[in-house]
Design a protein around this motif. Structure first.
Motif, PDB file in Angstrom:
ATOM      1  N   PHE A 258       0.827  -1.210   0.000  1.00 52.50           N
ATOM      2  CA  PHE A 258       0.000   0.000   0.000  1.00 52.50           C
ATOM      3  C   PHE A 258       0.862   1.263   0.000  1.00 52.50           C
ATOM      4  N   ILE A 259       1.949   1.233   0.762  1.00 51.60           N
ATOM      5  CA  ILE A 259       2.838   2.396   0.794  1.00 51.60           C
ATOM      6  C   ILE A 259       3.471   2.620  -0.573  1.00 51.60           C
ATOM      7  N   VAL A 260       3.939   1.552  -1.204  1.00 55.38           N
ATOM      8  CA  VAL A 260       4.556   1.668  -2.526  1.00 55.38           C
ATOM      9  C   VAL A 260       3.561   2.238  -3.535  1.00 55.38           C
ATOM     10  N   VAL A 261       2.340   1.742  -3.502  1.00 55.99           N
ATOM     11  CA  VAL A 261       1.343   2.134  -4.503  1.00 55.99           C
ATOM     12  C   VAL A 261       0.734   3.504  -4.205  1.00 55.99           C
ATOM     13  N   PHE A 262       0.411   3.768  -2.948  1.00 52.90           N
ATOM     14  CA  PHE A 262      -0.386   4.951  -2.623  1.00 52.90           C
ATOM     15  C   PHE A 262       0.403   6.122  -2.033  1.00 52.90           C
ATOM     16  N   ALA A 263       1.465   5.839  -1.273  1.00 53.58           N
ATOM     17  CA  ALA A 263       2.106   6.899  -0.478  1.00 53.58           C
ATOM     18  C   ALA A 263       3.101   7.690  -1.313  1.00 53.58           C
ATOM     19  N   THR A 264       2.601   8.451  -2.276  1.00 54.65           N
ATOM     20  CA  THR A 264       3.457   9.346  -3.049  1.00 54.65           C
ATOM     21  C   THR A 264       3.816  10.564  -2.200  1.00 54.65           C
ATOM     22  N   ARG A 265       4.696  11.395  -2.740  1.00 54.63           N
ATOM     23  CA  ARG A 265       5.196  12.540  -1.964  1.00 54.63           C
ATOM     24  C   ARG A 265       4.100  13.547  -1.638  1.00 54.63           C
ATOM     25  N   GLU A 266       2.964  13.453  -2.354  1.00 60.48           N
ATOM     26  CA  GLU A 266       1.869  14.386  -2.098  1.00 60.48           C
ATOM     27  C   GLU A 266       1.049  13.997  -0.866  1.00 60.48           C
ATOM     28  N   THR A 267       1.260  12.788  -0.339  1.00 63.90           N
ATOM     29  CA  THR A 267       0.484  12.308   0.804  1.00 63.90           C
ATOM     30  C   THR A 267       1.235  12.571   2.103  1.00 63.90           C
ATOM     31  N   CYS A 268       0.510  12.524   3.203  1.00 54.68           N
ATOM     32  CA  CYS A 268       1.159  12.762   4.504  1.00 54.68           C
ATOM     33  C   CYS A 268       2.171  11.663   4.814  1.00 54.68           C
ATOM     34  N   VAL A 269       1.834  10.412   4.511  1.00 59.72           N
ATOM     35  CA  VAL A 269       2.779   9.317   4.743  1.00 59.72           C
ATOM     36  C   VAL A 269       3.978   9.455   3.824  1.00 59.72           C
ATOM     37  N   GLY A 270       3.738   9.833   2.570  1.00 60.66           N
ATOM     38  CA  GLY A 270       4.843  10.040   1.638  1.00 60.66           C
ATOM     39  C   GLY A 270       5.777  11.132   2.098  1.00 60.66           C
ATOM     40  N   ARG A 271       5.216  12.230   2.616  1.00 64.74           N
ATOM     41  CA  ARG A 271       6.061  13.323   3.118  1.00 64.74           C
ATOM     42  C   ARG A 271       6.857  12.879   4.341  1.00 64.74           C
ATOM     43  N   LEU A 272       6.225  12.109   5.212  1.00 68.98           N
ATOM     44  CA  LEU A 272       6.938  11.600   6.387  1.00 68.98           C
ATOM     45  C   LEU A 272       8.112  10.720   5.971  1.00 68.98           C
ATOM     46  N   LEU A 273       7.865   9.830   5.027  1.00 73.88           N
ATOM     47  CA  LEU A 273       8.924   8.918   4.596  1.00 73.88           C
ATOM     48  C   LEU A 273       9.987   9.620   3.759  1.00 73.88           C
ATOM     49  N   SER A 274       9.648  10.774   3.206  1.00 77.12           N
ATOM     50  CA  SER A 274      10.600  11.498   2.350  1.00 77.12           C
ATOM     51  C   SER A 274      11.447  12.506   3.110  1.00 77.12           C
ATOM     52  N   CYS A 275      11.261  12.604   4.420  1.00 73.73           N
ATOM     53  CA  CYS A 275      12.076  13.555   5.191  1.00 73.73           C
ATOM     54  C   CYS A 275      13.535  13.110   5.178  1.00 73.73           C
ATOM     55  N   LYS A 276      14.431  14.056   5.469  1.00 74.30           N
ATOM     56  CA  LYS A 276      15.861  13.786   5.326  1.00 74.30           C
ATOM     57  C   LYS A 276      16.347  12.650   6.214  1.00 74.30           C
ATOM     58  N   LEU A 277      15.821  12.573   7.439  1.00 77.75           N
ATOM     59  CA  LEU A 277      16.245  11.500   8.337  1.00 77.75           C
ATOM     60  C   LEU A 277      15.907  10.141   7.740  1.00 77.75           C
TER      61      LEU A 277
END
Length: 639
Positions: A258-277
């Protein structure tokens, strides 16, 4: 392939729980599911690359394996090379020999098979295996030996055929995994047929996204949150008792999907996973995965307190520091085609593989480089828990549910129990005092987790995490419900039961004995639990030979209390205190025979010398020496 920072963030989400799980800190009891997340990521990325190359007409098998070699082998071989000096310094020859089997298996991508064949009740704890984690790399590479060729051959039949074939293979793999989780957990954990479905899930996500589906923003948001929740729930609420990797593995793998398919950078989960840390950790996650197991394992050999509140965090920090160094100095340069061309990659990989295999073969055939130890210590240092465990179970296994002969003239004994019953079988068969000539054994195994007890409500008393294991008969052959066992109980002259009795079982032993007598009409002898206390081979080797002979380990009171409770509930003739026979003390126990032979290699189970020693002591027990006395339960006390 377009870079997706949220995928690196997902890698971080996978590696954090894996490292904390193996560190012993206790923050992620279900941290092992991180490997399942990695499988899904791998299937997605590899399939995306293959689809892109095939659509552009530039896909090449040779190019594919060059890319895999650049990605996987340099850092893997670097960590293996760095592990060898620590193995030489810290591992005894017996452990070294087992370690070297994995060293041989890694470059051949069969370490998962090596580790599976070693696994079992008598195996060394996984926490002490420096290369245990390489099983997942072998599973992946075995999959990728087959997968590209499958796509090349089947794509001519159309995408529909490819997808239906993958779906069928994935369903069969999942069903097999679920069966194995309850009936053969070690095979289910380590082998490709029960893990392939997780990689296939990732493959499906790549096929789906390759169609550029138009997903609504709300669906992406909810899908990403659902995926993150499934992974988090698995990490927090799964544990060692979770049947795995069957249906329960759907939660973390579908979460990753679900994360691979849905969590793009435009989503809250995508933004969380895309942070520098998260992306920073994700970038070095492969190296972190490679380093964590050898660092933790060697620390446990060198530092008894490696899991305490101060040492464990320091080791976690060392893992990430080592990961950054190897990512910067090894992974990055070897991915640069201007520094290492295809020929250099394949040649260096071949030379390194041959060197590791050669080193492993030489070490294995010299018993783990046993010459590192003084000659008088080599026999002790060469003890392998796996090999010693094979001895413990071999006699018992050959006699499982064996029919009694009609006219042997020997006492027919039905021996029921766990590995402690296996020790009793060895004491009878390998002892030198004639018990073997007077006793005919048939055996039946019941795990100590299930309680070697013939009581009607036994399942209600078994711990929750073991109930399914016992109900399905895994490792217990169905318990006392087994029809062949019941026939042998009727044919036997006497029943012996032996187990690593637990405190909850002790009050039930007398009722179990009474039930056996009432239903089968045979006398019953109960063998008490036993322990030698803590046995540390490394500590024993540091002692001089005469010091070892005098050494007595302290006996834990809880074991002695269990024996006293069982004995108090039975008549003298029905109970044999094995600990008393072996130790002749209620406070301490010697570990060696008078001629310096080790009795127990792990504090619980007997070496062949320990079995012979116990056999001599059993021969002095009147109820065992006098078959008539056993059958009638006359006599009863030990002389």
């Amino acid at each position: 392939m377009k870079y997706r920072p949220e995928i690196d963030g997902l890698r971080a989400l996978a590696i954090f729980p894996v490292i904390f799980f193996h560190s012993g800190i206790g923050l992620a009891k279900g941290g092992f599911v991180g490997v399942d997340v990695f499988f899904v990521i791998s299937g997605y990325l590899i399939t995306t690359i293959i689809i892109s190359d095939m659509e552009s007409g530039r896909f090449s098998i040779l190019e594919f394996y060059e890319r895999r070699a650049r990605r996987i082998l340099p850092a893997l071989f670097f960590v293996m090379a760095a592990s060898l000096p620590f193995a030489w310094l810290l591992l005894l020859p017996g452990d070294m020999k087992q370690f070297l089997q994995t060293v041989i298996g890694v470059p051949l991508f069969v370490s998962n098979i090596v580790l599976w064949r070693e696994s079992g009740y008598f195996d060394v704890s996984g926490e002490m295996k420096p290369l245990l984690h390489t099983w997942s790399l072998s599973v992946e590479e075995q999959f990728y030996i087959l997968y590209p060729a499958f796509l090349l051959l089947s794509c001519r039949l159309g995408k529909r055929f490819v997808l239906w074939s993958l779906a069928a293979g994935g369903v069969v793999s999942l069903l097999l995994a679920h069966w194995a989780a309850y009936h053969n957990a070690n095979a289910g954990f380590f082998l490709l047929p029960t893990r392939a479905w997780e990689l296939i899930l990732g493959c499906f996500s790549a096929f789906y996204l390759s169609q550029a589906p138009g997903l609504s923003p709300s669906l992406k948001e909810y899908g990403g949150v659902a995926g993150l929740s499934l992974v988090a729930i698995s990490i927090l609420f799964y544990g060692p008792a979770t049947p795995y990797p069957g249906i329960y593995a759907l939660a973390p793998t579908l979460g990753a999907l679900f994360i691979v398919v849905f969590a793009t950078r435009e989503t809250c989960v995508g933004r969380l996973l895309s942070c520098k840390l998260m992306t920073g950790v994700g970038v070095i996650s492969y190296s972190a995965y490679l380093w964590h197991q050898p660092i933790f394992a060697f620390a446990r050999y060198a530092l008894p307190s490696s899991e305490n509140i101060l040492v464990a965090p320091a080791l976690v920090a060392l893992v990430f520091l080592s990961a950054f160094v190897s990512w910067r100095l090894v992974e990055q340069p070897f991915r640069d085609r201007s520094l290492f061309d295809r020929k250099s990659i394949f040649m260096s990989s071949s030379v390194a593989s041959a060197a590791f295999i050669g080193f492993g073969v030489v070490g294995y055939h010299t018993n783990g480089f046993a010459s590192r130890l003084p000659e008088e210590d080599r026999a002790l240092g060469a003890i392998s828990k796996v090999e010693a465990g094979k001895y413990v179970e071999q006699n018992f296994s050959t006699l499982l549910l064996r029919n009694f002969s009609r006219s042997s003239g020997r006492l027919k004994v039905m021996l029921i129990g766990d590995s402690f019953a296996e020790d009793i079988a060895n004491a009878v068969l390998d002892g030198t005092d004639g018990l073997k000539e007077r006793i005919e054994l048939s055996t039946f195994h019941i795990s100590h987790r299930c309680g070697n007890l013939y009581v009607e409500d036994i399942l209600l008393k078994i711990a929750d995490e073991a109930r399914n294991f016992c109900l399905l008969g895994s490792g217990a052959n169905g318990g006392y419900r087994n029809e062949k066992l019941r026939g042998l109980l009727l044919a036997a002259d006497v029943v012996w039961i032996a187990s690593a009795w637990q405190a909850w079982q002790a009050p039930l032993v007398a009722r179990s004995v009474a039930n056996l007598k009432r239903e089968f009409g045979k006398p019953v002898v109960v063998f008490g639990t036993k322990t030698f206390g803590e046995v540390d081979l490394r500590e024993l080797i540091r002692m001089k030979s005469q010091e070892r002979l005098r050494y007595r380990s302290k006996l834990p009171e809880e074991h002695l209390a269990i024996n006293r409770a069982i004995e108090a509930s039975l008549r003298d003739a029905e109970f044999i205190d094995v600990n008393d026979l072996l130790c002749r003390s209620e406070t301490s126990c010697g570990l060696f025979t008078e001629d310096g032979k080790l009795l127990s290699y792990d504090g619980s189970h007997l070496t062949i010398h320990g079995a012979r020693y116990l056999g001599e002591r059993l021969a002095s027990v009147r109820t065992l020496r006098d078959p008539t006395g056993v059958v009638t339960m006359g006599g009863g006390s030990r002389q």
